[in-house]
Design an enzyme around this catalytic site. Structure first.
Site, PDB file in Angstrom:
ATOM      1  N   CYS A 137       1.270  -1.747  -0.230  1.00 19.45           N
ATOM      2  CA  CYS A 137       0.209  -0.330   0.165  1.00 19.45           C
ATOM      3  C   CYS A 137       0.693   1.136  -0.313  1.00 19.45           C
ATOM      4  CB  CYS A 137      -0.982  -0.181   1.089  1.00 19.45           C
ATOM      5  SG  CYS A 137      -0.052  -0.418   2.916  1.00 19.45           S
TER       6      CYS A 137
ATOM      7  N   ASN B  58       2.299   1.627   4.306  1.00 21.26           N
ATOM      8  CA  ASN B  58       2.630  -0.177   5.354  1.00 21.26           C
ATOM      9  C   ASN B  58       2.714   0.323   6.329  1.00 21.26           C
ATOM     10  OD1 ASN B  58       5.633  -1.922   5.739  1.00 21.26           O
ATOM     11  ND2 ASN B  58       3.328  -2.327   4.777  1.00 21.26           N
TER      12      ASN B  58
ATOM     13  N   CYS C  81      -1.437   0.712   7.663  1.00 19.28           N
ATOM     14  CA  CYS C  81      -2.955   0.602   7.720  1.00 19.28           C
ATOM     15  C   CYS C  81      -3.753  -0.621   6.728  1.00 19.28           C
ATOM     16  CB  CYS C  81      -4.376   1.606   6.670  1.00 19.28           C
ATOM     17  SG  CYS C  81      -2.864   2.935   7.869  1.00 19.28           S
ATOM     18  N   ARG C  82      -3.593  -0.424   5.101  1.00 15.90           N
ATOM     19  CA  ARG C  82      -3.684  -1.217   4.552  1.00 15.90           C
ATOM     20  C   ARG C  82      -3.094  -2.480   4.143  1.00 15.90           C
ATOM     21  NH1 ARG C  82      -5.253   1.810  -0.975  1.00 15.90           N
ATOM     22  NH2 ARG C  82      -3.407   2.666   0.833  1.00 15.90           N
ATOM     23  N   SER C  83      -1.847  -2.852   4.023  1.00 18.38           N
ATOM     24  CA  SER C  83      -0.471  -3.727   4.041  1.00 18.38           C
ATOM     25  C   SER C  83      -0.610  -4.902   5.099  1.00 18.38           C
ATOM     26  CB  SER C  83       0.006  -3.532   2.799  1.00 18.38           C
ATOM     27  OG  SER C  83       1.289  -2.599   3.055  1.00 18.38           O
TER      28      SER C  83
ATOM     29  N   ASP D  12      -8.112   4.676   1.290  1.00 24.90           N
ATOM     30  CA  ASP D  12      -6.858   4.404   2.073  1.00 24.90           C
ATOM     31  C   ASP D  12      -7.892   4.492   3.749  1.00 24.90           C
ATOM     32  OD1 ASP D  12      -5.090   5.150   3.776  1.00 24.90           O
ATOM     33  OD2 ASP D  12      -4.199   6.658   2.211  1.00 24.90           O
TER      34      ASP D  12
HETATM   35  P1  4NP Z   1      -1.977   2.171   3.731  1.00 27.73           P
HETATM   36  O1  4NP Z   1      -1.821   3.900   4.366  1.00 27.73           O
HETATM   37  O2  4NP Z   1      -1.424   3.154   2.677  1.00 27.73           O
HETATM   38  O3  4NP Z   1      -2.874   1.948   4.332  1.00 27.73           O
HETATM   39  O4  4NP Z   1      -0.833   2.171   4.909  1.00 27.73           O
HETATM   40  C1  4NP Z   1      -1.646   5.595   4.655  1.00 27.73           C
HETATM   41  C2  4NP Z   1      -1.809   5.476   5.683  1.00 27.73           C
HETATM   42  C3  4NP Z   1      -0.122   6.635   5.557  1.00 27.73           C
HETATM   43  C4  4NP Z   1      -0.181   7.854   4.723  1.00 27.73           C
HETATM   44  C5  4NP Z   1      -0.848   8.029   3.535  1.00 27.73           C
HETATM   45  C6  4NP Z   1      -1.593   6.259   3.924  1.00 27.73           C
HETATM   46  N1  4NP Z   1       0.525   9.115   5.350  1.00 27.73           N
HETATM   47  O5  4NP Z   1       0.998  10.084   4.206  1.00 27.73           O
HETATM   48  O6  4NP Z   1       1.321   8.536   5.997  1.00 27.73           O
END
Ligand code: 4NP
Length: 155
Positions: free
Chosen positions: A9, A12, A14-16, A123
């Site tokens: 994702c 790294n 939240c989702r993955s 997201d």
């Molecule tokens: P993820 O979510 O891609 O599902 O881990 C996010 C976590 C942090 C950020 C963006 C998306 N960020 O911009 O810090």
């Protein structure tokens, strides 16, 4: 040799990490290795987001020991399957590929559940807490399909 699957994702956190934990819990450890990475570098070395840890706990999965890392070109050769959460992850990963064989390893994860529909796992980072619940359920359903396919194909 174990079959290796990478979940990707943006952050790294939240989702993955959820996708990694869910798929790993559906596959025999002896034959499969599941990992995750982010296309971004902000959260290298960090634990998953507390909301992802909490929703995983609620479903009896511990993802708290995972550590964030960034996707690298080496991952194309190190992994057999690369699942991305959304179309922008897809573009960011494919941009690093050297050849068609590497590109062919990359799939949108929800295409296993809804073939050809190119649906994103949204997201949840900036959203409300129940976003994590719905992300968990999408990932749980698609990982069920993925695990069945992988077990059938590689045993
Ligand atoms: P993820 O979510 O891609 O599902 O881990 C996010 C976590 C942090 C950020 C963006 C998306 N960020 O911009 O810090």
């Amino acid at each position: 040799m174990p079959v290796k699957i990478l979940m990707v994702c943006l952050g790294n956190i939240c989702r993955s990490p959820l996708a990694e934990g869910i798929l790993a819990s559906n596959l025999p450890k002896k034959n499969f290795i599941v990992d995750s990475a982010g296309t971004g570098s902000w959260h290298i070395g960090r634990q998953p987001d507390s909301r992802s840890i909490a929703i995983a706990n609620k479903h009896k999965l511990d993802i708290s020991k995972q550590k964030g890392r960034q996707f690298t070109k080496n991952d194309f050769d190190a992994f057999d399957y690369i699942y991305v959460m959304d179309i922008s992850n897809y573009r960011d990963v494919v941009r690093l590929a050297d050849n068609q064989e590497q590109i062919n390893k990359v799939q949108l994860i929800l295409n296993e559940l809804f073939p050809g529909e190119n649906v994103d796992v949204p997201d949840p980072y900036y959203g409300v807490a129940h976003g994590f619940e719905s992300v968990f359920h999408m990932l749980d359903e698609t990982c069920d399909v993925i695990a069945k396919k992988l077990i059938e194909k590689h045993s």
